[in-house]
Scaffold this active site. Structure first.
Site, PDB file in Angstrom:
ATOM      1  N   ASP A  24     -43.823-100.622  -2.055  1.00 23.46           N
ATOM      2  CA  ASP A  24     -43.919-102.043  -2.408  1.00 23.46           C
ATOM      3  C   ASP A  24     -44.641-102.860  -1.337  1.00 23.46           C
ATOM      4  OD1 ASP A  24     -42.296-101.197  -4.511  1.00 23.46           O
ATOM      5  OD2 ASP A  24     -40.462-101.786  -3.476  1.00 23.46           O
ATOM      6  N   GLU A 180     -43.605-106.449 -13.514  1.00 16.22           N
ATOM      7  CA  GLU A 180     -42.928-106.759 -12.258  1.00 16.22           C
ATOM      8  C   GLU A 180     -43.948-106.901 -11.140  1.00 16.22           C
ATOM      9  OE1 GLU A 180     -40.281-103.456 -11.833  1.00 16.22           O
ATOM     10  OE2 GLU A 180     -41.890-102.009 -11.514  1.00 16.22           O
TER      11      GLU A 180
END
Length: 505
Positions: A24, A180
């Site tokens: 991420d 997302e």
């Protein structure tokens, strides 16, 4: 019209640019410097922070959440819980970091004048709902927070107060699940909304939309997804959760997560999701992402490799641990110290084994497909050793007590002692060799092997167990993390004189 912003140089660099369990990624630029943050899940300290001058060579400069007042992870919080998906931004002379603590505190905002720290205590964001929060400021100074879903709300970043209800601004590509990891940017005449979708497994991808205002309406790119490796035999899979950065020469680059599956079918990735780099061109106002290979064409500007390799032996001579060392959920000073016995790391047991969520553990991410790890342990006052950990239910460890060592394998509900051997009194060198699979025996061949044993006084390796590495993979265990290799105490106090991590790739 195609505008190529990535000049050819003839040089190459390695990809991933931050190997091992560093998922991420979020990147920002401040002057000639780049800073990058990653998710940390159940590990403390949280949110590792990296610095680079060239987007290629990264040095860890600290962890943003290094105090209990910043990071609360209950001892019963599950592995793959904790801290999700930070966004790191530089705005108005300050650094801003927004994250989600899914283990209790929700969305939180932190600030710093120096990304190396210290970072502020958290500003709670009760009006921000959803994971993967992003921050962007418009020309009027309004701060917009966008979350997975894709929902958006304006907020005061100094107080955490939101204005108005959160509203959905885009649903992503029809038929693609889990929109997302949103990131919102003003580039030229448009606001670009970059998202991940398809789930973080093999169908992961990156899509983009654009609008004239930060609130939309947003027009999806006609060529979405702009990046995915789904349905291919590319050695890098699960590509997604990306962020953009512009270099001083005007070229654009993308940092993203990906995995390197090994072995046969279905392929097992053991290092977790890693940070990769890819070049970006702009064609008719849309980003076109280049190849994500293991060897990447180098940027045109000067490269700035770190002065020293990060994979060095640690003799624990410093009063504080280096930033790459992590523990589980918290790290109380009474359980982990280099001050009790100078030149050694002393661990005092809390939980009785790696099966327990409160075990005393200090480890580092496995960053190479093949590596050798050694540690000199003194167990005259306790019981402990060396472990390869994915979570409480998936780990291999070698545990020493006065007079004996044993190798234990935990794979889901199976928990067994694989081997044991008497050892002479005194400190013992524990060793784990991880060897990546280079030749497939058949479709069921695992990604690597894990050899566990001790070293004799003359340096000879006495192998006690040879284990299949597939059982310490995300494909077997589930979750979002990767392997961490380190030291633990299961009873009393254990002293480690040194720890050595040697890449063998």
């Amino acid at each position: 019209m195609r505008v190529s912003t990535v000049p050819a140089t003839g040089r190459t660099v390695s990809n991933p640019v931050i190997p091992g369990f560093h998922p991420d990624p979020s990147v920002c630029r401040a002057g000639d410097d780049y800073y990058l943050a990653c998710s940390s899940f159940e590990y403390f300290p949280g949110v590792p922070l990296f610095h680079s001058r060239d987007l290629v060579h990264w040095t860890q400069i600290g962890n943003a959440l290094d105090r209990p007042s910043q990071l609360r992870l209950p001892l019963d919080s599950p592995s793959s819980g904790g801290i999700y998906a930070p966004t790191l931004r530089h705005h108005d002379g300050r650094f801003w970091l927004i994250v989600t603590n899914v283990s209790g505190d929700g969305n939180l905002l932190f600030t710093a004048t120096d990304p190396a720290g210290p970072w502020s205590d958290p500003i709670p964001l009760p009006g921000v709902h959803g994971i993967d929060p992003d921050l962007a400021w418009d020309d009027d100074g309004v701060c917009w927070c966008t979350t997975a879903g894709v929902g958006q709300v304006s907020l005061d970043p100094h107080t955490g107060e939101t204005t108005g209800p959160q509203r959905r601004i885009w649903s992503g590509t029809p038929g693609a699940k889990a929109p997302e990891a949103p990131h919102l940017y003003r580039i030229g005449d448009y606001w670009y909304l970059l998202i991940a979708e398809g789930g973080t497994e093999r169908c992961h991808g990156v899509s983009v939309a654009r609008g004239r205002t930060p609130t939309g309406p947003f027009e999806p790119c006609p060529h979405n997804p702009v990046l995915t490796h789904r349905g291919t035999d590319h050695p890098v899979q699960n590509t997604g959760h990306a962020d953009l950065a512009q270099a001083p020469d005007g070229s654009w680059w993308m940092v993203l997560l990906g995995v390197r599956p090994g072995g046969g079918t279905p392929g097992w990735h053991v290092l977790g999701r890693e940070t990769f780099l890819a070049p970006v061109d702009w064609v008719d106002g849309w980003p076109v992402v280049g190849e994500v290979p293991s060897v990447l064409p180098a940027p045109a500007w000067p490269l700035h490799p770190p002065a020293a390799a990060p994979d060095a032996r640690d003799d624990f001579d410093l009063s504080e641990l280096a930033p790459h060392w992590v523990s589980l959920r918290h790290r109380p000073a009474e359980a982990c110290t280099t001050k009790e016995r100078p030149g050694s790391l002393t661990l005092r047991a809390r939980g009785g084994s790696l099966d327990d969520t409160d075990v005393t553990f200090v480890g580092r991410r496995q960053q190479h497909l093949s590596c050798r790890v050694r540690a000199l342990a003194d167990v005259t006052e306790g019981r402990g050793g060396l472990a390869v950990r994915l979570d409480e239910h998936h780990h291999y460890d070698i545990e020493a007590t006065p007079g004996e060592v044993l190798v234990r394998a935990r794979v889901g509900p199976l928990n067994t002692v694989v081997a044991s051997r008497p050892i002479p009194a005194g400190p013992v060198v524990l060793r784990i060799d991880v060897t990546a699979t280079r030749t497939l025996q058949d479709a069921r061949t695992g990604p690597d092997t894990v050899r566990i044993g001790v070293e004799e006084p003359d340096g000879t390796f006495l192998e006690l167990a040879l284990l299949d590495g597939r059982y310490l993979s995300t494909e077997v265990a589930g979750g979002f993390t990767g392997r961490v290799i380190g030291m633990f105490a299961a009873a009393g106090s254990v002293h480690f004189d040194w720890f050595d991590y040697e890449p063998l790739d």
